[in-house]
Write an enzyme that holds these catalytic residues in place. Structure first.
Site, PDB file in Angstrom:
ATOM      1  N   GLU A  29     -42.368   8.310  55.192  1.00 19.09           N
ATOM      2  CA  GLU A  29     -42.390   7.593  53.899  1.00 19.09           C
ATOM      3  C   GLU A  29     -43.047   8.476  52.840  1.00 19.09           C
ATOM      4  OE1 GLU A  29     -45.556   4.738  53.752  1.00 19.09           O
ATOM      5  OE2 GLU A  29     -44.505   3.411  52.365  1.00 19.09           O
ATOM      6  N   LYS A  43     -37.965  -0.403  50.285  1.00 17.63           N
ATOM      7  CA  LYS A  43     -38.988  -1.134  51.050  1.00 17.63           C
ATOM      8  C   LYS A  43     -39.148  -2.565  50.542  1.00 17.63           C
ATOM      9  CE  LYS A  43     -43.835  -0.429  52.539  1.00 17.63           C
ATOM     10  NZ  LYS A  43     -44.917   0.594  52.475  1.00 17.63           N
ATOM     11  N   CYS A  72     -42.715   1.748  56.792  1.00 17.26           N
ATOM     12  CA  CYS A  72     -44.163   1.503  56.937  1.00 17.26           C
ATOM     13  C   CYS A  72     -44.481   0.049  57.294  1.00 17.26           C
ATOM     14  CB  CYS A  72     -44.863   1.941  55.659  1.00 17.26           C
ATOM     15  SG  CYS A  72     -46.670   2.062  55.837  1.00 17.26           S
TER      16      CYS A  72
END
Lengths: 308, 308
Positions: free
Chosen positions: B46, B123, B168
């Protein structure tokens, strides 16, 4: 601190020939031990009054009805209810339920400390199959003998905590914990009968099967900031081995107690329900972090549909 | 057998002062190593082109715009695309995306073996907070600098497999894996920047944080019968430690490769996509076992609502 001292009452094998009265006597011994240890809640396994009968095929399903309970409590289990009331110990246990309408469920109940039934759950995720499967090393006929639960995943307030239940194969499905998590669950109680051998993949091995059992429960606990108590019926039932591995998992997903035998064995842990608060108000504060606009498939589509 | 040799390209720290060109040079070195090892797919972390800038507070959000990429590829990353095309190695990498409309996302892309971008993910589960939080030991301002992803959890067919991405904190949310699982995903690629210390619970400890990182990925892999490749940016960035712990997880939920450093480090594993089939056709055959009539809360209710 909101502490509940919980007993996870793993049970060893129950043979086909064992009468319910003999099983209840073993449950009473575990109950006495739990009360002495200060427990106010004892969790027994799935289908804990009989052998794991879904391994036995009956062409005529009605021949399996003698494994079911038409009422709860009943003559066989009343001594357990009576003694639990005397001791002030709540309990949860699993049994095969035959309703007055003739419906069959794999069921678990929860009582309060006066032995009144305050909650009932019926297993939603039935594993296995409906018809005799010649390709399996052993049969797993839950889909033959039970219909899927019709009560969803309710929760109840008792002993100053939010409690829910699921059963066996349910523990592998994240939807189960999440639906209860969305109702603020702080304690998930479940029992299981899990064959030591995968009937379709014999080389899987016990170690991996125990790991898979832990994995679903630990992830469910962590991702919903809830205690999880998972209790096995274990050992060799008429030549068919069931694994043990009963555990108590804290709301951080950490195993805090683990059974070491495949027999009747009591795990005791003082579970502080306030330990659920940190996760529920930070990393898993659902209101702040969940994005339901992207979850639609979970509720709208049953099976997997790969792209073309 | 449908084998993809995958490289999980963990990266060590990137300091605030490090120019993108220096970072891309490190990524190129990992790419060369991966190609030599036979990889046809490399997964980077990321926000892998810069330091983990959401730890730095800017009252004026626009001051953070220099951490974002207005196009991809761009001058800094073009050497990576060019070399990957030469080598025939597909890759996935995360970066901060600034759209032509001025929107900000925490984004990850996937290329084919010709270095063409075939997939983009933004995300969804942004952790942290919007405003300066004096109660934290360090800031985690993802909710300040990004808006939640607007693309859902798509999957793509590439290299004869069904691939998806997440980023994440997404890896802790079972909904993420399940939405992709319902699209038949066989490989989930993700990167992360995870502080070694919980900013709200400093005594949590690295061991538990690595366990939590594993737990979400292993459960997601097992419960959806998919490979998961999780890649850290690790090490000490300007005094702020990030944990390592990059792993490759097989569709049985078993970790088959694990990073041992907090630095640039390549994990290589030959991942057979056919290993997804057993789980998808037995215990996690969704069409046979899922009961969406009981999952409604997951999609209809964002936050937890405990019983009265």
């Amino acid at each position: 601190m909101r502490e509940i001292v919980i007993g996870a009452a793993q049970m060893g094998p129950i043979q086909k020939a064992d009468p319910r009265e003999a099983v209840v006597a073993r449950m009473l011994a575990l109950l006495e031990e739990a009360a002495k240890a200060g427990c106010t809640l004892v969790v027994y396994p799935e289908l804990c009054l009989t052998t794991f009968f879904p391994r036995w095929y009956h062409e005529d399903r009605a021949e399996a009805d003698h494994w079911f309970e038409a009422s709860m409590p009943n003559d066989a289990t009343r001594p357990l209810f009576d003694r639990a009331r005397d001791l002030g110990v709540a309990f949860s246990l699993g049994y095969a339920e035959l309703t007055p309408e003739g419906r069959h469920f794999n069921t678990q109940i929860l009582t309060d400390r006066e032995a009144r039934i305050i909650g009932k759950y019926r297993k939603v995720h039935l594993p296995g199959h409906v018809e005799w499967d010649p390709d399996r090393t052993h049969q797993h006929l839950e889909k033959r003998y039970f219909e899927p639960g019709d009560l969803g995943f309710p929760v109840w307030r008792s002993q100053n905590a939010v409690m829910g239940m699921c059963i066996c194969n349910d523990r592998r499905w994240p939807e189960v914990y999440r639906v209860m998590g969305l109702q603020g669950v702080e304690l998930v109680m479940l029992g299981y009968n899990t064959p030591t051998v995968n009937s379709q993949s014999g080389d899987e091995g016990l170690e991996k099967r125990l790991y898979h059992s832990d994995l679903g429960m630990c992830a469910g606990a962590y991702q919903n900031s809830t205690w999880v108590v998972g209790v096995a019926k274990a050992g060799n039932e008429d030549g068919h081995p069931l694994m043990g591995g009963s555990i108590i998992v804290d709301p951080d997903g950490m195993v805090v107690a683990r059974a070491t035998s495949e027999d009747d064995e009591l795990l005791v842990h003082a579970c502080d329900m306030d330990k659920c608060t940190f996760g529920k108000t930070t990393i898993f504060d659902f209101a702040r972090h969940r994005r339901i606009e992207h979850y639609g498939l979970i509720c709208s589509q049953t099976g997997a549909v790969p792209p073309p």
